[in-house]
Write an enzyme that holds these catalytic residues in place. Structure first.
Site, PDB file in Angstrom:
ATOM      1  N   GLY A 245       0.460  -1.160   0.000  1.00  0.00           N
ATOM      2  CA  GLY A 245       0.000   0.000   0.000  1.00  0.00           C
ATOM      3  C   GLY A 245       0.520   1.311   0.000  1.00  0.00           C
ATOM      4  O   GLY A 245       0.486   2.161   0.463  1.00  0.00           O
TER       5      GLY A 245
ATOM      6  N   THR B 270       2.089   2.889  -0.613  1.00  0.00           N
ATOM      7  CA  THR B 270       2.908   4.088  -0.792  1.00  0.00           C
ATOM      8  C   THR B 270       2.127   5.175  -1.516  1.00  0.00           C
ATOM      9  O   THR B 270       1.292   4.895  -2.349  1.00  0.00           O
ATOM     10  CB  THR B 270       4.143   3.705  -1.619  1.00  0.00           C
ATOM     11  N   VAL B 271       2.489   6.425  -1.231  1.00  0.00           N
ATOM     12  CA  VAL B 271       1.961   7.550  -2.006  1.00  0.00           C
ATOM     13  C   VAL B 271       3.131   8.388  -2.498  1.00  0.00           C
ATOM     14  O   VAL B 271       4.096   8.633  -1.779  1.00  0.00           O
ATOM     15  CB  VAL B 271       0.973   8.421  -1.202  1.00  0.00           C
TER      16      VAL B 271
ATOM     17  N   SER C  15       5.254   6.435   2.856  1.00  0.00           N
ATOM     18  CA  SER C  15       4.635   5.116   2.770  1.00  0.00           C
ATOM     19  C   SER C  15       4.574   4.433   4.122  1.00  0.00           C
ATOM     20  O   SER C  15       5.455   4.584   4.953  1.00  0.00           O
ATOM     21  CB  SER C  15       5.440   4.238   1.812  1.00  0.00           C
TER      22      SER C  15
END
Length: 531
Positions: free
Chosen positions: A348, A349-350, A367
């Site tokens: 799941g 990182t942005v 993240s």
């Protein structure tokens, strides 16, 4: 009567690149707009990036949280500067602490290292920001307190995370209102999260590392058997660092040095030059095959040699030595191979990007690692914690073996490109765990060597190397090329679109003569906001 909409996307969409003088590109529209609001208030690209990053902890908690780690590359108008705000392991993480275990824990407090994202926000603001730190937190606090509608992709990731993590300490209380994950379009409020962001904003992060929030984190840690201490939090610090870089296709590509995997992108690009990639069409087998082989060689070295830079046996310069990489590239043949690592001689990182009309550009990534990270949420705070400790190995002979006060191997990497004349060209990144170095290489080849625009490079079908000769490709990959790759020995698996990070989610901002052009990934809820 229209509340049960079908949120699947059955048709391919073609986005156009976005252009403007000020720009924010990130994986969620509310976060992109929050960043743009800071620019309209007189802030700069760093202010925009911080505001967007804070909002993402609220609206995309599946990929990041207040307890994330973070990295950044900033062009301030004169100099390119890297930031490593990843946390270190607790000082109690001795080999003896993990005695009897075969591998590092992936979930729970046993996987939590010191979280660094808050320190990244503060450090960036103090060095570069124009607006008050409290102002940057306002959009995130508002969405957390007043609520926002959960987007379809995040709703699906939330459901998957809930199935795995519902029993982790504090998770259900925070993320399962009414005992279940929110559906797409459902409004959710995270009031504890809002209160915590207010405390962080008012104290410029002091409460998180040395104050009341730190006390809450460590109390919860000790109740659940963690050896993390107040001193572990209080002694955390960020590192301002120089980037690593290699020339490629007339430009210079920059990545951060280890403990991240960006070095694999750089070594892979160098091997592409050695192999003469660029003479055939970008999506032809004559291009894809040698690119796959070069990336395999780069990833083999990554797995063997990269860790916290203070613990590496080889310097980054050894792994990027042009003569060594020329030798490595020579191992690529007309047939697929399963290469081992090389041994260069000692010698799941942005993700989000922001740029403003003054010329400042920011490449930023944060993240929690695997979806929702460790699954641990500190009660009453909304602080969800990463599981970056899972990046260590328990092999005592490996360079990345667990040790006290050590940074684990990290997957998240911001990228940047400079022109050959020393002016900035591009801020870019891609979310998706082990896909990131591979995705960086694919996008840079498309943009720099083949002159595709950022949106086209984000839209293009991707491949993902896995173990041995296995290669996963997206469904939109050319079937003839797939057959030709199989004939060369590649074990190709065509994957259906999953709506998650199987092939990454990218954001790109490229500088032009008249402003910026941006692209964002159709695989996510991304938005390029500009004016």
């Amino acid at each position: 009567m229209f509340d049960d909409l079908d949120y699947s996307q059955p048709y391919a969409s073609a986005r156009s690149p976005v252009m403007g003088n000020n720009m924010v590109a990130c994986s969620q529209p509310l976060a992109a707009q929050a960043g743009l609001d800071m620019l309209r208030k007189g802030g700069n690209a760093v202010d925009a990036a911080i505001a967007a990053a804070m909002v993402l902890t609220v609206v995309e908690p599946t990929g990041c949280g207040i307890g994330s780690d973070a990295f950044a590359i900033v062009w301030d108008g004169k100099k390119l500067q890297g930031l490593n705000a990843s946390g270190r392991s607790p000082k109690g993480w001795t080999p003896e602490h993990f005695a009897g275990q075969k591998e590092m824990p992936q979930r729970g407090w046993g996987a939590v290292t010191v979280p660094g994202a808050v320190s990244a926000w503060v450090a960036l603001s103090e060095r570069y920001g124009k607006l008050p730190f409290e102002t940057l937190a306002e959009p995130a606090i508002g969405y957390a307190r007043d609520g926002y509608q959960v987007t379809p992709i995040i709703a699906e990731l939330w459901r998957r995370g809930a199935d795995l993590l519902k029993d982790q300490p504090g998770f259900a209380e925070c993320f399962l209102p009414g005992g279940k994950a929110p559906k797409a379009g459902e409004k959710i409020r995270l009031k504890d999260h809002a209160n915590t962001l207010e405390s962080i904003a008012a104290t410029k992060g002091e409460s998180f590392y040395k104050g009341e929030l730190a006390q809450a984190i460590i109390a919860h840690a000790h109740v659940n058997g963690s050896v993390m201490s107040l001193d572990d939090l209080a002694s955390h610090s960020v590192d301002w660092i120089d980037t690593l870089s290699v020339p490629y296709a007339g430009a210079v590509v920059h990545e951060l040095p280890p403990n991240g995997q960006g070095i694999a992108t750089l070594s892979g690009l160098t091997m592409l030059e050695a192999l003469g990639v660029g003479e055939h069409p970008v999506d032809s087998v004559e291009t894809v095959h040698p690119v796959l082989e070069a990336m395999k060689l780069a990833l083999a070295d990554l797995d063997e040699h990269v860790a916290d830079h203070e613990h590496m046996r080889l310097q980054s310069a050894h792994l990027l030595d042009p003569a060594y990489l020329m030798e490595r590239a020579s191992l690529a043949t007309e047939m697929a191979a399963n290469p081992g690592h090389g041994s260069p001689k000692a010698g799941g990182t942005v993700y989000l990007s922001a740029a403003d009309e003054s010329g400042m550009m920011v490449s930023f990534i944060q993240s929690n690692y695997m979806g929702f990270g460790s699954g641990v949420v500190v009660p009453g705070t909304g602080i969800s914690l990463q599981n970056r400790g899972a990046g260590f190995t328990l092999d005592p002979n490996h360079v990345n073996t667990v040790a006290p006060g050590k940074r684990p191997f990290h997957t998240i990497i911001p990228g940047f490109v400079m022109n050959a004349d020393g002016t900035p060209l591009m801020s870019f990144g891609l979310m998706g765990g082990p896909m990131q170095a591979q995705g960086h290489l694919q996008m840079m080849m498309r943009i720099l060597r083949y002159k595709q625009n950022p949106q086209a490079a984000a839209d293009a079908p991707r491949w993902r190397l896995e173990a041995g000769l296995k290669v996963a490709v997206e469904r939109s990959f050319d079937r003839l090329v797939v057959a030709e790759l199989r004939a060369k020995g590649h074990d190709i698996e065509v994957e259906e679109p999953s709506g998650v990070f199987a092939f990454g989610g990218a954001q790109i901002i490229q500088r032009t003569e008249h402003g910026y052009v941006g692209g964002t990934d159709p695989r996510k809820d991304g938005l390029v906001a500009a004016y």
